[in-house]
Motif scaffolding. Sequence first.
Motif, short mmCIF file in Angstrom:
data_model
loop_
_atom_site.label_atom_id
_atom_site.label_comp_id
_atom_site.label_asym_id
_atom_site.label_seq_id
_atom_site.Cartn_x
_atom_site.Cartn_y
_atom_site.Cartn_z
N VAL A 1 -10.99 -4.96 -2.02
CA VAL A 1 -10.22 -3.73 -1.98
C VAL A 1 -8.95 -3.85 -2.83
CG1 VAL A 1 -8.98 -2.14 -0.47
CG2 VAL A 1 -11.14 -3.14 0.27
N LEU A 2 -8.29 -4.96 -2.75
CA LEU A 2 -7.05 -5.15 -3.54
C LEU A 2 -7.33 -5.11 -5.03
CD1 LEU A 2 -5.26 -7.95 -1.47
CD2 LEU A 2 -4.73 -5.53 -1.54
N ARG A 3 -8.43 -5.71 -5.48
CA ARG A 3 -8.75 -5.74 -6.91
C ARG A 3 -9.15 -4.36 -7.41
NH1 ARG A 3 -9.84 -10.96 -9.03
NH2 ARG A 3 -11.28 -10.04 -10.56
N THR A 4 -9.86 -3.61 -6.61
CA THR A 4 -10.30 -2.28 -7.07
C THR A 4 -9.18 -1.25 -7.03
OG1 THR A 4 -11.09 -1.80 -4.83
CG2 THR A 4 -12.69 -2.71 -6.39
N GLU A 5 -8.23 -1.40 -6.12
CA GLU A 5 -7.16 -0.41 -5.99
C GLU A 5 -5.82 -0.89 -6.56
OE1 GLU A 5 -6.79 0.74 -1.97
OE2 GLU A 5 -8.83 1.55 -1.78
N SER A 6 -5.82 -1.94 -7.34
CA SER A 6 -4.56 -2.48 -7.86
C SER A 6 -3.87 -1.52 -8.80
CB SER A 6 -4.82 -3.81 -8.56
OG SER A 6 -5.71 -3.61 -9.65
N ASP A 7 -4.65 -0.83 -9.69
CA ASP A 7 -4.02 0.10 -10.64
C ASP A 7 -3.36 1.27 -9.91
OD1 ASP A 7 -4.88 -1.50 -12.65
OD2 ASP A 7 -6.68 -0.31 -13.12
N ARG A 8 -4.03 1.80 -8.92
CA ARG A 8 -3.45 2.93 -8.18
C ARG A 8 -2.18 2.51 -7.42
NH1 ARG A 8 -3.96 4.88 -3.16
NH2 ARG A 8 -5.49 3.29 -2.60
N ILE A 9 -2.21 1.33 -6.83
CA ILE A 9 -1.03 0.87 -6.07
C ILE A 9 0.16 0.63 -7.00
CG2 ILE A 9 -0.14 -1.05 -4.69
CD1 ILE A 9 -2.96 -1.35 -3.53
N LEU A 10 -0.10 0.06 -8.19
CA LEU A 10 0.99 -0.18 -9.14
C LEU A 10 1.58 1.13 -9.64
CD1 LEU A 10 -0.45 -3.15 -11.23
CD2 LEU A 10 1.40 -3.22 -9.57
N THR A 11 0.73 2.12 -9.91
CA THR A 11 1.23 3.41 -10.39
C THR A 11 2.09 4.09 -9.33
OG1 THR A 11 -0.78 3.66 -11.72
CG2 THR A 11 0.53 5.64 -11.32
N LYS A 12 1.62 4.08 -8.08
CA LYS A 12 2.39 4.68 -7.01
C LYS A 12 3.74 3.96 -6.83
CE LYS A 12 0.19 5.83 -3.29
NZ LYS A 12 -0.54 5.74 -1.98
N ALA A 13 3.74 2.64 -6.89
CA ALA A 13 5.00 1.89 -6.75
C ALA A 13 5.96 2.20 -7.88
CB ALA A 13 4.69 0.40 -6.69
N PHE A 14 5.43 2.38 -9.10
CA PHE A 14 6.29 2.69 -10.24
C PHE A 14 7.00 4.01 -10.03
CE2 PHE A 14 6.68 4.88 -14.34
CZ PHE A 14 7.59 4.07 -14.96
N PHE A 15 6.24 5.07 -9.63
CA PHE A 15 6.86 6.38 -9.45
C PHE A 15 7.84 6.38 -8.28
CE2 PHE A 15 3.14 7.78 -11.97
CZ PHE A 15 3.79 8.52 -12.94
N ILE A 16 7.51 5.65 -7.23
CA ILE A 16 8.46 5.58 -6.11
C ILE A 16 9.77 4.91 -6.54
CG2 ILE A 16 8.85 4.51 -3.85
CD1 ILE A 16 5.88 4.91 -3.26
N GLY A 17 9.69 3.82 -7.33
CA GLY A 17 10.91 3.13 -7.79
C GLY A 17 11.74 4.02 -8.69
#
Length: 282
Positions: free
Chosen positions: A28-44
């Motif tokens: 799950v972490l490998r498949t959803e890594s791009d989505r999690i990074l994008t969300k973290a970028f916009f939140i920051g």
Amino acid sequence: MKHLEHNQEFRLNEILFENRNKAYGAYVLRTESDRILTKAFFIGVGLLAAVSIIPTVISAFKTVETQSTGDTEKPFVLVIPDEPAVKLPEKVTPPEKVTPPPPSVKQYNATIATPTRNADESNIVKDIPKDAIAGVKNDLEAPVAPTINAPTHTVSGPGTVVPPKIVVPTDPGPDNSVKGTDELSVTAKFEGGIDAFRSKVMNRFDVSAFEDEGSVSTTVTFIVERDGTISDIKTHGKDASFNAEAIRTIKAVKGKWIPGKNKKGESVRSYFKFPISMKFDN
């Protein structure tokens, strides 16, 4: 291109996690890594923008109340005129009292006369001798001190003249006290060295009577005289027979000693300590 890379990564994940649980964990972490990074970028970015805008918003809504003060009143100042300075009379220093010198010393009148219109200047001395001091009168010729006549030669009458007693210093002689190690600049030593002395003691020591005792020891002390001989040999051990044999052996050793020297470099009597220990294997 990015889509192809994503597909390749997807295929790799499928190969790695084949026949494994894909509901959670690393898959799950490998498949959803791009989505999690994008969300973290916009939140920051959003948090950073909020922190930057908050001070501006606060300053825009803050109202500053200004009050018109009108004409500024000047403070009331009470001016007190200076009082005229009162001039104090100058302090008059009275003339110092002159103490009259002894009658046998030259002096001149140093008293200050009262200033008048017709001042008497007859008592003023202009040529003052160097050996005269200040006084209350003019006495430039002091009385001569009486002279004392002392006889230049001794007049002796009949009688017996006792000559003064002359004490001749006696030579205390050599120092016969026995010095310790702390009083010596050079300790006493055997002419051939301490190893040669120890070898001679061991060669002359009769050990036949002590072979059954296991181990025996004693400490021999003696005085090294100024002429290189030894005296006052004593032992400090528990076995009386071993002590007696140690004294006999020390006396039988041939050879002279070099005496110790004191701080002045003089040969003196000094103590010497020599331990003897023997161990026998039964």
